[in-house]
Scaffold this motif. Structure first.
Motif, short mmCIF file in Angstrom:
data_model
loop_
_atom_site.label_atom_id
_atom_site.label_comp_id
_atom_site.label_asym_id
_atom_site.label_seq_id
_atom_site.Cartn_x
_atom_site.Cartn_y
_atom_site.Cartn_z
N GLN A 162 0.83 -1.20 0.00
CA GLN A 162 0.00 0.00 0.00
C GLN A 162 0.87 1.25 0.00
OE1 GLN A 162 -3.12 0.27 2.96
NE2 GLN A 162 -3.22 2.48 2.76
N ALA A 163 1.90 1.27 0.84
CA ALA A 163 2.79 2.44 0.89
C ALA A 163 3.50 2.64 -0.45
CB ALA A 163 3.81 2.28 2.02
N LEU A 164 3.87 1.53 -1.09
CA LEU A 164 4.48 1.64 -2.42
C LEU A 164 3.47 2.22 -3.41
CD1 LEU A 164 6.65 -1.55 -2.98
CD2 LEU A 164 7.31 0.80 -3.49
N GLY A 165 2.23 1.77 -3.35
CA GLY A 165 1.19 2.32 -4.23
C GLY A 165 1.02 3.81 -4.04
N GLU A 166 0.98 4.24 -2.80
CA GLU A 166 0.84 5.66 -2.51
C GLU A 166 2.05 6.45 -3.00
OE1 GLU A 166 -1.93 5.07 1.46
OE2 GLU A 166 0.25 5.08 1.65
N SER A 167 3.23 5.86 -2.84
CA SER A 167 4.46 6.53 -3.27
C SER A 167 4.55 6.58 -4.79
CB SER A 167 5.68 5.84 -2.67
OG SER A 167 5.64 5.91 -1.26
N TYR A 168 4.22 5.49 -5.46
CA TYR A 168 4.20 5.51 -6.92
C TYR A 168 3.18 6.52 -7.44
CZ TYR A 168 7.12 1.33 -7.69
OH TYR A 168 8.16 0.44 -7.77
N ASP A 169 2.03 6.57 -6.79
CA ASP A 169 1.00 7.53 -7.20
C ASP A 169 1.53 8.96 -7.05
OD1 ASP A 169 -1.43 8.69 -7.94
OD2 ASP A 169 -2.34 8.38 -5.96
N ALA A 170 2.17 9.24 -5.93
CA ALA A 170 2.72 10.58 -5.70
C ALA A 170 3.82 10.92 -6.70
CB ALA A 170 3.26 10.69 -4.28
N ALA A 171 4.51 9.88 -7.19
CA ALA A 171 5.58 10.08 -8.17
C ALA A 171 5.03 10.14 -9.60
CB ALA A 171 6.62 8.97 -8.06
N GLY A 172 3.70 9.98 -9.75
CA GLY A 172 3.09 10.05 -11.07
C GLY A 172 3.17 8.76 -11.86
N GLU A 173 3.45 7.66 -11.20
CA GLU A 173 3.57 6.36 -11.87
C GLU A 173 2.30 5.54 -11.62
OE1 GLU A 173 7.44 4.44 -11.90
OE2 GLU A 173 8.21 6.13 -10.72
N ARG A 174 1.25 5.90 -12.33
CA ARG A 174 -0.08 5.33 -12.11
C ARG A 174 -0.12 3.81 -12.25
NH1 ARG A 174 -4.28 3.45 -14.46
NH2 ARG A 174 -6.36 3.88 -13.72
N ALA A 175 0.48 3.26 -13.30
CA ALA A 175 0.42 1.80 -13.52
C ALA A 175 1.08 1.04 -12.37
CB ALA A 175 1.06 1.45 -14.85
N LYS A 176 2.22 1.54 -11.92
CA LYS A 176 2.91 0.89 -10.80
C LYS A 176 2.12 1.05 -9.51
CE LYS A 176 7.57 1.09 -12.67
NZ LYS A 176 8.95 1.58 -12.47
N ALA A 177 1.47 2.20 -9.35
CA ALA A 177 0.64 2.41 -8.17
C ALA A 177 -0.51 1.41 -8.16
CB ALA A 177 0.09 3.84 -8.16
N LEU A 178 -1.16 1.25 -9.29
CA LEU A 178 -2.28 0.31 -9.38
C LEU A 178 -1.83 -1.12 -9.10
CD1 LEU A 178 -5.26 -0.06 -9.90
CD2 LEU A 178 -4.77 -0.17 -12.34
N ALA A 179 -0.67 -1.51 -9.64
CA ALA A 179 -0.14 -2.86 -9.40
C ALA A 179 0.15 -3.07 -7.91
CB ALA A 179 1.12 -3.09 -10.23
N SER A 180 0.72 -2.07 -7.27
CA SER A 180 1.02 -2.19 -5.84
C SER A 180 -0.25 -2.23 -5.01
CB SER A 180 1.90 -1.02 -5.39
OG SER A 180 3.18 -1.12 -5.95
N TYR A 181 -1.23 -1.41 -5.36
CA TYR A 181 -2.50 -1.45 -4.64
C TYR A 181 -3.18 -2.81 -4.80
CZ TYR A 181 -2.54 3.66 -3.91
OH TYR A 181 -2.28 4.95 -3.53
#
Length: 108
Positions: A62-81
């Motif tokens: 979840q923290a990775l998803g939030e961090s990827y999202d904040a970094a603008g990396e939507r696909a990686k955020a979704l995968a982590s979530y």
């Protein structure tokens, strides 16, 4: 304090030692601090290092998803979530992650 006072060279090894010994909850809190300081890329890096050393959990994912999202990396955020959702231990955690996914998808 060292970093804020411009003594980055002295702060770096101490921070590295602290991160190496950090508990999962401490690291996810620090990742939040980094995101709030517009350093999401650093948060991603630290969380990935922790994950490689200790394995993954729903909280790290979840923290990775939030961090990827904040970094603008939507696909990686979704995968982590999605990983976090699969590992979440209870309904409250699952509901929180589902809300994060919903919010992410609404911002397409």
């Amino acid at each position: 304090i060292l970093t804020l006072s411009g003594k980055q060279a002295a702060a770096t090894p101490l921070l590295g030692d602290a991160i190496a010994e950090a508990k999962e909850s401490e690291l996810t809190s620090y990742a939040l601090t980094l995101r709030r300081a517009n350093r999401a890329g650093r948060a991603v890096s630290l969380l990935n290092q922790f994950e490689q050393k200790h394995g993954s959990s729903w909280a790290i994912s979840q923290a990775l998803g939030e961090s990827y999202d904040a970094a603008g990396e939507r696909a990686k955020a979704l995968a982590s979530y999605t990983q976090a959702l699969e590992k979440a231990p209870g309904d409250a955690e699952k509901s929180e992650i589902q809300e994060l996914i919903k919010t992410l998808n609404e911002r397409k």
